[in-house]
Design an enzyme around this catalytic site. Sequence first.
Site, PDB file in Angstrom:
ATOM      1  CG  HIS A  16      -0.362   0.169   2.527  1.00 49.01           C
ATOM      2  ND1 HIS A  16      -1.058   0.629   3.618  1.00 49.01           N
ATOM      3  CD2 HIS A  16       0.892  -0.057   2.986  1.00 49.01           C
ATOM      4  CE1 HIS A  16      -0.268   0.671   4.679  1.00 49.01           C
ATOM      5  NE2 HIS A  16       0.914   0.257   4.311  1.00 49.01           N
ATOM      6  CB  CYS A  25       3.864   4.898   5.275  1.00 51.95           C
ATOM      7  SG  CYS A  25       4.657   3.795   6.461  1.00 51.95           S
ATOM      8  CG  HIS A  29       5.302   0.603   2.533  1.00 49.37           C
ATOM      9  ND1 HIS A  29       4.557   1.743   2.242  1.00 49.37           N
ATOM     10  CD2 HIS A  29       4.843   0.169   3.736  1.00 49.37           C
ATOM     11  CE1 HIS A  29       3.721   1.980   3.232  1.00 49.37           C
ATOM     12  NE2 HIS A  29       3.865   1.029   4.157  1.00 49.37           N
ATOM     13  CG  HIS A  75       1.310 -11.754  -3.463  1.00 51.01           C
ATOM     14  ND1 HIS A  75       1.004 -12.664  -2.470  1.00 51.01           N
ATOM     15  CD2 HIS A  75       2.657 -11.731  -3.566  1.00 51.01           C
ATOM     16  CE1 HIS A  75       2.132 -13.182  -2.011  1.00 51.01           C
ATOM     17  NE2 HIS A  75       3.147 -12.629  -2.658  1.00 51.01           N
ATOM     18  CD  GLU A 135       0.705  -1.242   8.406  1.00 45.90           C
ATOM     19  OE1 GLU A 135      -0.362  -0.999   7.842  1.00 45.90           O
ATOM     20  OE2 GLU A 135       1.439  -0.362   8.899  1.00 45.90           O
TER      21      GLU A 135
END
Length: 149
Positions: A16, A25, A29, A75, A135
Amino acid sequence: MAKIRLTKEFRFEMAHALWNYDGLCKNIHGHSYILQVTVIGEPCSDENNPKYGMVMDFGDLKKIVKEEVVEPMDHSIVVSEKADAEKLLGVPQMTERYHITPYQPTCENLLVDFSERISSKLPEGISLFSLKLHETGNSFAEWYASDNA
């Protein structure tokens, strides 16, 4: 009859990027997600039912979560609709699996989405109790039905 909670754990890989974020972020990544799904209900008391003594067959829970969350998300790349997705996902060979969401794809917002997907498929008498989404190895978010009633 007593209420019992059942939990099943799922693992999947997903990438994402956080639109308009002020840290690393904001870049695409990936994570090795661990999703724990907990449902609550009363064990079946009908001795003639093949599910006698069960709140829910673990196999049935697995089927729901795999179809609603794991298979579509594994994926894949997930980005907010606010991002310029055409440019971002412009290499078709590398972006066959993607989701453009109406929300920022944080761990927290993914849980809200997953709770709606899973809850809508649970059999009568079974409720989604909680979700926990790791996560990273030491970072996770939790969703509880009681907090969202």
